[in-house]
Design a protein around this motif. Sequence first.
Motif, short mmCIF file in Angstrom:
data_model
loop_
_atom_site.label_atom_id
_atom_site.label_comp_id
_atom_site.label_asym_id
_atom_site.label_seq_id
_atom_site.Cartn_x
_atom_site.Cartn_y
_atom_site.Cartn_z
N UNK A 1 -10.68 2.05 -6.18
CA UNK A 1 -10.24 3.22 -5.42
C UNK A 1 -8.82 3.65 -5.85
N UNK A 2 -7.95 2.70 -6.07
CA UNK A 2 -6.61 3.03 -6.56
C UNK A 2 -6.67 3.66 -7.95
N UNK A 3 -7.51 3.10 -8.78
CA UNK A 3 -7.61 3.63 -10.14
C UNK A 3 -8.17 5.03 -10.14
N UNK A 4 -9.18 5.31 -9.33
CA UNK A 4 -9.76 6.65 -9.28
C UNK A 4 -8.76 7.66 -8.72
N UNK A 5 -8.04 7.29 -7.68
CA UNK A 5 -7.07 8.21 -7.09
C UNK A 5 -5.93 8.51 -8.06
#
Length: 342
Positions: A51-55
């Motif tokens: 989720x951090x990487x996608x955001x």
Amino acid sequence: MPPQLLPASAAAFAPRASSVNVVLGNKVEPWLTQTLKRINRIKRPLNSVPQHQRCLTETLSSPNAIWTLASLMLPKAPESELRQDSNPLIEAIFNYQLIHLEAYIVHVDMVLRNEVAYKLTPDTIEALIEYHKDIHCVNAKANTYDWSEKETQCKKLHEDFIQAINKFVFRTHVSALEGLEEDGAGELLSGKSEEVKTNVMGLIKPLLPPPPRIVDVVRQPPLLPSSPVNPSLWSQPTTTASLPAPVEAWRVLPSSPSVSASSADSNASLWASIGMSEAQLPSPTPSYSQPFSTAGFYYGTPMVTAPLPHLPLPSMLAPQCGVSVGYNSFGWDRYQEYATTI
């Protein structure tokens, strides 16, 4: 040291990629989670690494995600065209411009090197190239002397700058993402802007003229005895055999008082018949010199002089006589008799 891996979008003249390459570790730092929550208008779940990487990828890939790395104050025109004014503020306004070094993120690595890579935007690159061509190169040519390849060297200097500025990639620690703002824009913190200025200005090279050619000074070799450069320094005057001065006829006296008058007269006439031209030495010829040779310390052969005519001496003409021969009835052998009489 691990290899410096960069995506293809970081290469020179490469266009901006549609997606930023983001690599995160197994654990996300708390400061990154707080930063992503601060810049997102819409609340998004950030409970896992994906989720951090996608955001973060979506935020940095936005067309508005432009970072201001630094700002350069550069002259607007060459030095010969700058406005002169007593007020320094007016000179700064009319003579200088502010170029913002804008860039976008091409790579985020939080696994191997913990770095963020920035590449300058096309507008920033074009502004720097224009400054280098119209201002820097003009000043460089005006401040250097002329040589045959000056224009070619200046053209090559500009071409090298174009290649260098397009290859320029600035790397810094991932903590720079703390300056991230909305829509992915941002500004470098912790004094990193000064480092960017130094790196960019280091790409603007001066025009270096070729070094002056070393002229070989032709030095005259030292004069040695065997050197024929100036033989007059080593020449020795030729010596001629000294000859006795001619004797005048009236100074010739008979060696004996018993010599008859006819013999004396004939002897005097013989000496008188010899003119001064016969006994006089010929005029000396100019002395010549030969170069000194180390093969043997010998001088040149002396000049050949005209020989004197073979003259008979008075003793050869008069008859042989001894001490008993007198002069006007005075005999040297009767010296004691005359001395007693006296």
